[in-house]
Every structure is written in C-alpha cells, then in structure tokens.
Scaffold this motif. Structure first.
Motif, PDB file in Angstrom:
ATOM      1  N   MET A   1       0.843  -1.195   0.000  1.00  0.00           N
ATOM      2  CA  MET A   1       0.000   0.000   0.000  1.00  0.00           C
ATOM      3  C   MET A   1       0.875   1.241   0.000  1.00  0.00           C
ATOM      4  O   MET A   1       1.898   1.290   0.678  1.00  0.00           O
ATOM      5  N   ASP A   2       0.468   2.275  -0.772  1.00  0.00           N
ATOM      6  CA  ASP A   2       1.174   3.545  -0.784  1.00  0.00           C
ATOM      7  C   ASP A   2       1.293   4.080   0.643  1.00  0.00           C
ATOM      8  O   ASP A   2       0.314   4.101   1.398  1.00  0.00           O
ATOM      9  N   LYS A   3       2.508   4.523   1.034  1.00  0.00           N
ATOM     10  CA  LYS A   3       2.718   4.933   2.427  1.00  0.00           C
ATOM     11  C   LYS A   3       1.860   6.129   2.814  1.00  0.00           C
ATOM     12  O   LYS A   3       1.433   6.259   3.973  1.00  0.00           O
ATOM     13  N   ASN A   4       1.586   7.028   1.832  1.00  0.00           N
ATOM     14  CA  ASN A   4       0.735   8.169   2.148  1.00  0.00           C
ATOM     15  C   ASN A   4      -0.701   7.740   2.373  1.00  0.00           C
ATOM     16  O   ASN A   4      -1.384   8.233   3.274  1.00  0.00           O
ATOM     17  N   LEU A   5      -1.168   6.797   1.544  1.00  0.00           N
ATOM     18  CA  LEU A   5      -2.521   6.288   1.735  1.00  0.00           C
ATOM     19  C   LEU A   5      -2.617   5.553   3.063  1.00  0.00           C
ATOM     20  O   LEU A   5      -3.608   5.659   3.787  1.00  0.00           O
ATOM     21  N   PHE A   6      -1.575   4.836   3.426  1.00  0.00           N
ATOM     22  CA  PHE A   6      -1.561   4.143   4.718  1.00  0.00           C
ATOM     23  C   PHE A   6      -1.665   5.142   5.861  1.00  0.00           C
ATOM     24  O   PHE A   6      -2.382   4.933   6.841  1.00  0.00           O
ATOM     25  N   PHE A   7      -0.957   6.267   5.735  1.00  0.00           N
ATOM     26  CA  PHE A   7      -1.008   7.311   6.769  1.00  0.00           C
ATOM     27  C   PHE A   7      -2.429   7.796   6.966  1.00  0.00           C
ATOM     28  O   PHE A   7      -2.912   7.938   8.092  1.00  0.00           O
ATOM     29  N   ILE A   8      -3.122   8.048   5.836  1.00  0.00           N
ATOM     30  CA  ILE A   8      -4.486   8.537   5.921  1.00  0.00           C
ATOM     31  C   ILE A   8      -5.399   7.501   6.558  1.00  0.00           C
ATOM     32  O   ILE A   8      -6.170   7.793   7.473  1.00  0.00           O
ATOM     33  N   LEU A   9      -5.311   6.264   6.065  1.00  0.00           N
ATOM     34  CA  LEU A   9      -6.201   5.219   6.578  1.00  0.00           C
ATOM     35  C   LEU A   9      -5.970   4.942   8.049  1.00  0.00           C
ATOM     36  O   LEU A   9      -6.891   4.628   8.796  1.00  0.00           O
ATOM     37  N   ALA A  10      -4.737   5.077   8.473  1.00  0.00           N
ATOM     38  CA  ALA A  10      -4.416   4.828   9.873  1.00  0.00           C
ATOM     39  C   ALA A  10      -5.095   5.829  10.793  1.00  0.00           C
ATOM     40  O   ALA A  10      -5.394   5.523  11.947  1.00  0.00           O
ATOM     41  N   SER A 131     -21.358  14.372 -10.286  1.00  0.00           N
ATOM     42  CA  SER A 131     -20.350  15.415 -10.493  1.00  0.00           C
ATOM     43  C   SER A 131     -18.950  14.851 -10.695  1.00  0.00           C
ATOM     44  O   SER A 131     -17.992  15.618 -10.817  1.00  0.00           O
ATOM     45  N   GLY A 132     -18.834  13.539 -10.723  1.00  0.00           N
ATOM     46  CA  GLY A 132     -17.527  12.921 -10.933  1.00  0.00           C
ATOM     47  C   GLY A 132     -16.894  12.377  -9.680  1.00  0.00           C
ATOM     48  O   GLY A 132     -15.776  11.851  -9.715  1.00  0.00           O
ATOM     49  N   GLY A 133     -17.601  12.472  -8.561  1.00  0.00           N
ATOM     50  CA  GLY A 133     -17.077  11.956  -7.304  1.00  0.00           C
ATOM     51  C   GLY A 133     -17.394  10.485  -7.115  1.00  0.00           C
ATOM     52  O   GLY A 133     -17.990   9.848  -7.994  1.00  0.00           O
ATOM     53  N   PRO A 134     -17.029   9.925  -5.973  1.00  0.00           N
ATOM     54  CA  PRO A 134     -17.267   8.503  -5.727  1.00  0.00           C
ATOM     55  C   PRO A 134     -18.746   8.194  -5.519  1.00  0.00           C
ATOM     56  O   PRO A 134     -19.501   9.046  -5.042  1.00  0.00           O
ATOM     57  N   SER A 284      -2.277  15.158  -4.009  1.00  0.00           N
ATOM     58  CA  SER A 284      -1.504  14.315  -4.928  1.00  0.00           C
ATOM     59  C   SER A 284      -2.112  12.935  -5.139  1.00  0.00           C
ATOM     60  O   SER A 284      -1.676  12.195  -6.019  1.00  0.00           O
ATOM     61  N   ASN A 285      -3.120  12.573  -4.352  1.00  0.00           N
ATOM     62  CA  ASN A 285      -3.661  11.223  -4.401  1.00  0.00           C
ATOM     63  C   ASN A 285      -5.185  11.267  -4.367  1.00  0.00           C
ATOM     64  O   ASN A 285      -5.798  11.295  -3.306  1.00  0.00           O
ATOM     65  N   ARG A 286      -5.781  11.282  -5.547  1.00  0.00           N
ATOM     66  CA  ARG A 286      -7.240  11.370  -5.615  1.00  0.00           C
ATOM     67  C   ARG A 286      -7.914  10.144  -5.019  1.00  0.00           C
ATOM     68  O   ARG A 286      -8.994  10.240  -4.427  1.00  0.00           O
ATOM     69  N   THR A 287      -7.289   8.991  -5.155  1.00  0.00           N
ATOM     70  CA  THR A 287      -7.860   7.769  -4.588  1.00  0.00           C
ATOM     71  C   THR A 287      -7.974   7.875  -3.074  1.00  0.00           C
ATOM     72  O   THR A 287      -9.000   7.506  -2.488  1.00  0.00           O
ATOM     73  N   ALA A 288      -6.928   8.384  -2.440  1.00  0.00           N
ATOM     74  CA  ALA A 288      -6.958   8.557  -0.989  1.00  0.00           C
ATOM     75  C   ALA A 288      -8.072   9.506  -0.592  1.00  0.00           C
ATOM     76  O   ALA A 288      -8.840   9.239   0.347  1.00  0.00           O
ATOM     77  N   PHE A 289      -8.174  10.624  -1.311  1.00  0.00           N
ATOM     78  CA  PHE A 289      -9.242  11.587  -1.004  1.00  0.00           C
ATOM     79  C   PHE A 289     -10.613  10.946  -1.146  1.00  0.00           C
ATOM     80  O   PHE A 289     -11.467  11.051  -0.253  1.00  0.00           O
ATOM     81  N   ASN A 290     -10.859  10.276  -2.264  1.00  0.00           N
ATOM     82  CA  ASN A 290     -12.169   9.657  -2.482  1.00  0.00           C
ATOM     83  C   ASN A 290     -12.521   8.662  -1.396  1.00  0.00           C
ATOM     84  O   ASN A 290     -13.652   8.624  -0.897  1.00  0.00           O
TER      85      ASN A 290
END
Length: 329
Positions: A1-10, A131-134, A284-290
């Motif tokens: 897993m991307d370390k930034n995404l891991f930071f967010i999920l944590a 609108s293009g969101g999740p 920088s990470n739209r997946t993390a935001f969504n």
C-alpha cells in the motif's frame, strides 16, 4: 500500500457504536424502487443545474450538524415557531423542492415508508457521483425528527481556524482527516463575496488583503466583489475551486496549497501543521481523497440518527405529521 494512503487510513477511525438498525438496502422489501426513484429525480435536476451537488452537500451538512440527520432542516416555520430553515446560516441552503419532488414520487408508490432524512442522504450521494465523485453505498433506515428550532442552529463559520473548526467536528465523532476530507466538498460550488470580502481588501482591519492569499487572486476577487457589502440575493459569487468548479475532484487541495483558497478556513487547512500534510496527500492522491471522503460522508450520515419507532416518517417533508396536542417536542 502507498505509504501516504496508509497514513491517511491509519488516522481514519470509523464511528463507534453506529446504530445497527441502519443498513444497506433498508428499503429492499418495503420500497424496492426507493433509491432508483431518488436517483432519477437528482439526475434530471443535475442535467439542467450541476450546482445541485454543492446545494445538497450543504443541506446534508447543515441538517446533520444540528440535531443529527433527521430532516429537521426541511421543516417550515409557522406563525408561532421559527424552524431551522430560517436561521442565518441556512439562508443560502436551497433545492428543498428537489427533496419534495422525490418525496411526492415515493409517497405515490410507497406511502409513509421512506423518510425525508434518507432522501437527503441518498440524494446527496447521487449528486456527488454525478459530479464525478465517488458513488458509495450508504445505509438507510433513518426516521424524521419531531423538532426544528431556529435557536438550535450553530454551525462553523468560514472564517474559523483549524482548532476552532475541529471544535465542531471532533464532538461529532470525526478525526482531523475526516474533517479535511469533508471540506473537499468545496471542490464544487460557489461562495458569496460576503463570506470572504474582508480577505481581499481590509483583512482584520489592516486595510490590506489577507497576506496568506495569492495577491493575484485577491486582485481578481476585488474586481469581482468590490468593497461594499450587499444583500445575499444581489451579492456576486465565485467558484471555491477556480479550476474545475463543477467537477468533484481533488484539485481544490492543490489550489489551497498554492494560497488560492477563497474561504479563510480552507486556507487554514493548508497552513496549519496539524492538517497541512493531509492536504498535501489529498492534493496528490485522488484515490486517498475519495476513499476518506466516502467514509466521512457515511459517518456524517449516522450522526444522532432516529431509528426504530423514534421520530416519524413524514408524509410531507416540510411539515410534521399531525399529532395530538402535547406530543410535539
């Protein structure tokens, strides 16, 4: 897993104790067409007016943050009692007629079954996706509240600092990560000049623009807004996201990192040490935001919900069902 995404999920903690009586597909048996009817109403409106997305996001937030997600914001005031709808912060809330339209269609096929609170939640979800969101699955089963008082409305100002804003979000069960993600709703929609006018001409009485705002943006906004305040119905508006203001994406975060936030609280998110890294990751990470936005929206939709036999299923969203005297809160 991307370390930034891991930071967010944590840091993204789900709300504990969410009421188990809310569930995905609550109306599968009692009104199987419910979600498709609501989606169709939203889609038809969106075709002619993409601003339905920020309007519903605002309505959903303003409803859930007062007495919980109970559709109390939809109730009309009477000659003897002022309801939430008439509070100052709700003056710019709109699209009540969309909720009424969905409710009328639902009452025609499933009388007294689908709550107005669930209509707001589902309609908001559908508008974000358009609108293009999740497109996220949201549990249903909310019931409508029996109280709507103008005095109960206390919502965060757009001029708050991060700690001041979190004083509203924290007690509702949100983390800082959740809060930053929810402010990503500003990826779509506009603001009236009145809500940021001091930033472009006389910030905190200095006679100069807010030093945290890009000077070129301040100059552009000053030309648009001027220095004189106006009634909201004649006050100009500007997109909160100057790049893709009608598309739900993560570009908003890149803009506030470049000091191009319209609202003070949005700029504070990018400057405050407690939230700056979160903003950077979302930019920088739209997946993390969504992913975090989805979780935060689902969490918000569960705030102080009424379920089971609590509250009521309103026949008309703007009016409480008739009840015996003395039974209304």
């Amino acid at each position: 897993m991307d370390k930034n995404l891991f930071f967010i999920l944590a840091f993204c903690l789900l709300l504990h104790g969410a009421n188990a009586q809310l569930k995905i597909g609550f109306y599968n048996s009692s009104c199987p067409q419910a979600e498709s009817i609501i989606e169709r109403v939203v889609r038809l409106r969106f075709r002619n007016d993409p601003s339905v997305t920020p309007a519903l996001l605002r309505m959903h937030f303003h409803d859930c943050f007062v007495r919980g997600c109970d559709a109390s914001i939809l109730v009309n005031s009477t000659r003897t009692k002022s309801a939430e709808k008439d509070a100052g912060p709700n003056e710019t809330v709109r699209n009540y007629d969309l909720i009424d339209a969905a409710k009328a269609q639902l009452e025609a096929v499933c009388p007294a079954t689908v709550s107005c609170a669930d209509i707001i939640t589902l309609a908001t979800r559908d508008a974000v996706a358009l609108s293009g969101g999740p497109h996220y699955k949201v549990p249903t089963g909310r019931r409508d509240g029996l109280v709507s008082n103008v005095e109960d409305v206390n919502l965060p100002s757009p001029a708050l600092t991060v700690p001041e804003a979190f004083a509203f979000f924290g007690p509702k069960g949100f983390t800082l990560v959740d809060m930053v993600a929810l402010f990503g709703g500003h990826s779509v929609g506009v603001s009236h000049c009145a809500f940021f006018q001091d930033r472009i001409s006389d910030f905190q009485g200095t006679g100069r623009p807010d030093p945290t705002m890009d000077p070129r943006l301040a100059e552009t906004l000053l030309k648009r807004c001027g220095t004189q305040s106006r009634p909201l119905n004649r006050d100009p508006t500007v997109f909160l996201d100057q790049g893709t203001g009608s598309v739900f994406d993560n570009q908003f975060y890149g803009q506030i990192r470049s000091r191009r936030a319209i609202l003070k609280i949005d700029q504070e998110l990018a400057l405050d040490p407690s939230t700056a890294r979160i903003v950077s990751i979302f930019a920088s990470n739209r997946t993390a935001f969504n992913q975090i936005f989805e979780r935060a929206m689902i969490k918000m939709s569960k705030i102080q919900v009424l379920v089971g036999n609590a509250g009521e299923i309103r026949k008309k969203c703007s009016v409480f069902n008739p009840r015996p005297k003395g039974k209304r809160g």
